[in-house]
Design an enzyme around this catalytic site. Structure first.
Site, PDB file in Angstrom:
ATOM      1  N   LYS A   1       0.802  -1.226   0.000  1.00  7.07           N
ATOM      2  CA  LYS A   1       0.000   0.000   0.000  1.00  7.07           C
ATOM      3  C   LYS A   1       0.840   1.284   0.000  1.00  7.07           C
ATOM      4  O   LYS A   1       0.405   2.317  -0.507  1.00  7.07           O
ATOM      5  CB  LYS A   1      -0.930   0.026   1.222  1.00  7.07           C
ATOM      6  CG  LYS A   1      -2.111  -0.929   1.109  1.00  7.07           C
ATOM      7  CD  LYS A   1      -3.052  -0.746   2.292  1.00  7.07           C
ATOM      8  CE  LYS A   1      -4.178  -1.761   2.249  1.00  7.07           C
ATOM      9  NZ  LYS A   1      -5.192  -1.522   3.271  1.00  7.07           N
TER      10      LYS A   1
ATOM     11  N   ASP B   1      -9.938   3.171   2.243  1.00  8.20           N
ATOM     12  CA  ASP B   1     -10.042   2.542   3.572  1.00  8.20           C
ATOM     13  C   ASP B   1     -10.672   3.510   4.586  1.00  8.20           C
ATOM     14  O   ASP B   1     -11.635   3.163   5.272  1.00  8.20           O
ATOM     15  CB  ASP B   1      -8.655   2.124   4.091  1.00  8.20           C
ATOM     16  CG  ASP B   1      -8.180   0.816   3.464  1.00  8.20           C
ATOM     17  OD1 ASP B   1      -9.020  -0.013   3.089  1.00  8.20           O
ATOM     18  OD2 ASP B   1      -6.950   0.618   3.382  1.00  8.20           O
TER      19      ASP B   1
HETATM   20  P1  NAP Z   1      -0.443  -2.186  11.449  1.00  5.56           P
HETATM   21  O1  NAP Z   1      -0.121  -1.029  10.592  1.00  5.56           O
HETATM   22  O2  NAP Z   1       0.540  -3.282  11.579  1.00  5.56           O
HETATM   23  O3  NAP Z   1      -0.764  -1.607  12.935  1.00  5.56           O
HETATM   24  C1  NAP Z   1      -0.968  -2.473  14.035  1.00  5.56           C
HETATM   25  C2  NAP Z   1      -1.455  -1.699  15.255  1.00  5.56           C
HETATM   26  O4  NAP Z   1      -1.758  -2.678  16.285  1.00  5.56           O
HETATM   27  C3  NAP Z   1      -0.427  -0.748  15.870  1.00  5.56           C
HETATM   28  O5  NAP Z   1      -1.080   0.313  16.480  1.00  5.56           O
HETATM   29  C4  NAP Z   1       0.255  -1.648  16.918  1.00  5.56           C
HETATM   30  O6  NAP Z   1       0.838  -0.943  17.995  1.00  5.56           O
HETATM   31  C5  NAP Z   1      -0.941  -2.415  17.442  1.00  5.56           C
HETATM   32  N1  NAP Z   1      -0.562  -3.686  18.040  1.00  5.56           N
HETATM   33  C6  NAP Z   1      -0.241  -4.847  17.400  1.00  5.56           C
HETATM   34  N2  NAP Z   1       0.048  -5.821  18.291  1.00  5.56           N
HETATM   35  C7  NAP Z   1      -0.082  -5.254  19.528  1.00  5.56           C
HETATM   36  C8  NAP Z   1       0.063  -5.735  20.865  1.00  5.56           C
HETATM   37  N3  NAP Z   1       0.413  -7.019  21.111  1.00  5.56           N
HETATM   38  N4  NAP Z   1      -0.169  -4.888  21.905  1.00  5.56           N
HETATM   39  C9  NAP Z   1      -0.540  -3.607  21.659  1.00  5.56           C
HETATM   40  N5  NAP Z   1      -0.704  -3.083  20.421  1.00  5.56           N
HETATM   41  C10 NAP Z   1      -0.469  -3.890  19.370  1.00  5.56           C
HETATM   42  O7  NAP Z   1      -1.804  -2.896  11.002  1.00  5.56           O
HETATM   43  P2  NAP Z   1      -3.074  -2.236  10.246  1.00  5.56           P
HETATM   44  O8  NAP Z   1      -2.909  -2.387   8.779  1.00  5.56           O
HETATM   45  O9  NAP Z   1      -3.312  -0.885  10.823  1.00  5.56           O
HETATM   46  O10 NAP Z   1      -4.243  -3.273  10.660  1.00  5.56           O
HETATM   47  C11 NAP Z   1      -4.686  -3.358  12.001  1.00  5.56           C
HETATM   48  C12 NAP Z   1      -5.909  -4.275  12.101  1.00  5.56           C
HETATM   49  O11 NAP Z   1      -6.965  -3.749  11.313  1.00  5.56           O
HETATM   50  C13 NAP Z   1      -5.674  -5.706  11.576  1.00  5.56           C
HETATM   51  O12 NAP Z   1      -6.350  -6.591  12.443  1.00  5.56           O
HETATM   52  C14 NAP Z   1      -6.339  -5.694  10.207  1.00  5.56           C
HETATM   53  O13 NAP Z   1      -6.815  -6.987   9.829  1.00  5.56           O
HETATM   54  C15 NAP Z   1      -7.505  -4.744  10.465  1.00  5.56           C
HETATM   55  N6  NAP Z   1      -7.976  -4.060   9.228  1.00  5.56           N
HETATM   56  C16 NAP Z   1      -9.305  -4.164   8.903  1.00  5.56           C
HETATM   57  C17 NAP Z   1      -9.788  -3.530   7.764  1.00  5.56           C
HETATM   58  C18 NAP Z   1     -11.247  -3.647   7.385  1.00  5.56           C
HETATM   59  O14 NAP Z   1     -11.582  -3.355   6.212  1.00  5.56           O
HETATM   60  N7  NAP Z   1     -12.127  -4.004   8.288  1.00  5.56           N
HETATM   61  C19 NAP Z   1      -8.911  -2.765   6.957  1.00  5.56           C
HETATM   62  C20 NAP Z   1      -7.556  -2.665   7.337  1.00  5.56           C
HETATM   63  C21 NAP Z   1      -7.104  -3.319   8.487  1.00  5.56           C
HETATM   64  P3  NAP Z   1       2.379  -0.462  17.909  1.00  5.56           P
HETATM   65  O15 NAP Z   1       2.370   0.771  17.056  1.00  5.56           O
HETATM   66  O16 NAP Z   1       2.748  -0.200  19.328  1.00  5.56           O
HETATM   67  O17 NAP Z   1       3.156  -1.589  17.294  1.00  5.56           O
END
Ligand code: NAP
Length: 279
Positions: free
Chosen positions: A66, A102
């Site tokens: 992305k 998104d």
């Molecule tokens: P990302 O960029 O990797 O961000 C992950 C986030 O989760 C960060 O804020 C991270 O905190 C936090 N995190 C991960 N593991 C953690 C833990 N053990 N303890 C505390 N915080 C934790 O991922 P993303 O692309 O934003 O996606 C995040 C979620 O949204 C995923 O589950 C994805 O499947 C979902 N999603 C859904 C849609 C939809 O259309 N419904 C679209 C996009 C994403 P840190 O910054 O501290 O690492």
């Protein structure tokens, strides 16, 4: 000639987008097909050149491309540029143009549930890619107060710093947020905590949640995370991640075809796909 659409990513086998878009093409009698294409990072540049050369009509972009795709496109719209990520590409007269649906997809979904957003105090949990798209889109839409909380609070601070739209925001530690949770009308959970198979975790306690708060979790597997279950027990209205997924897809379909598709139809396809997958 049949038009070609696709989603590119690595991995890509799990994607629900082909089923959703192919059903829509059939339903609206559009002679087109949507493929899932496995593209590794080191092949991205060649893949984009190839897709352009064969005259692809449009495509979606998913993890991990992305951000990197931005420099490979002919143009990128201003919201996607400020978010720093593209999830939808449209072939506009031979030029590949990037958009981000998104954040706007999330916003459209929540607007369907709540009559006014502008006067609400919003909390976003997380500061990753999805949080960034949602935060910038909500700020661009004129929502006045959006606070961010994240395990790594510096990432929340960076998001606030990078946002080009006027919005009041604070970056909070998770434990600090738990204490002042009662202040928020809307709580948006955007971390991956609680996603299958690690379903027994929540990013923060909802003990101090406002009784009539609106709580959404963008995770859709499981359909109801432990976080949403806790919110429901506290009397909140809840929304799962299907809404964002379906709305981002609908906005992409509209950019490609000019048709705003039937959202219930899309939701049913996604639920059917998840049927064998909710573990
Ligand atoms: P990302 O960029 O990797 O961000 C992950 C986030 O989760 C960060 O804020 C991270 O905190 C936090 N995190 C991960 N593991 C953690 C833990 N053990 N303890 C505390 N915080 C934790 O991922 P993303 O692309 O934003 O996606 C995040 C979620 O949204 C995923 O589950 C994805 O499947 C979902 N999603 C859904 C849609 C939809 O259309 N419904 C679209 C996009 C994403 P840190 O910054 O501290 O690492």
């Amino acid at each position: 000639m049949k038009k070609l659409y696709a989603v590119i990513g690595d991995p890509i086998g799990h994607s629900m987008s082909p089923a959703m878009h192919n059903d829509l093409f059939q339903h609206y009698k559009i002679d087109a097909h949507y493929h899932a294409l496995h593209v590794k990072s080191e092949q991205l540049e060649d893949a984009i050149k190839g897709l352009k050369a064969i005259g692809i009509s449009g495509f979606n972009v998913t993890i991990p491309h992305k951000v990197k795709i931005i420099s490979l496109l002919d143009r990128v719209d201003s919201l996607a540029l400020s978010i720093g990520a593209v999830n939808t590409v449209v072939n506009e007269d031979g030029q590949l143009v990037g958009y981000n649906t998104d954040g706007s997809g999330y916003l459209t979904g929540i607007r369907n549930e709540l009559s006014s957003l502008e006067d609400k105090k919003v909390l976003i949990i997380g500061a990753g890619g999805a949080a960034r798209a949602i935060y910038f889109s909500m700020a661009d839409a004129g929502i006045k107060q959006i606070d961010l909380t994240n395990r790594t609070v510096n990432k929340a601070l960076s998001l606030i710093h990078d946002c080009p739209y006027a919005v009041q925001s604070e970056a909070l530690e998770l434990n600090e947020t738990e204490k002042q949770l009662i202040e928020y009308d809307i709580v948006i959970q955007t971390t991956s905590i609680g996603m299958s198979p690690e379903r027994d975790y929540i990013p923060l306690s909802l003990h101090n949640l406002k009784t009539n708060a609106f709580v959404s979790d963008i995770i859709y597997n499981p359909l109801e995370t432990l976080f949403l279950q806790n919110a429901k027990e506290k009397g909140a209205s809840i929304q799962n991640g299907i809404s964002m997924f379906v709305h981002q897809g609908a906005l992409a379909f509209q950019k490609w075809t000019g048709i705003l598709p039937d959202l219930d139809r899309m939701k049913n396809i996604v639920l059917k796909q998840l049927g064998g997958n909710i573990c």
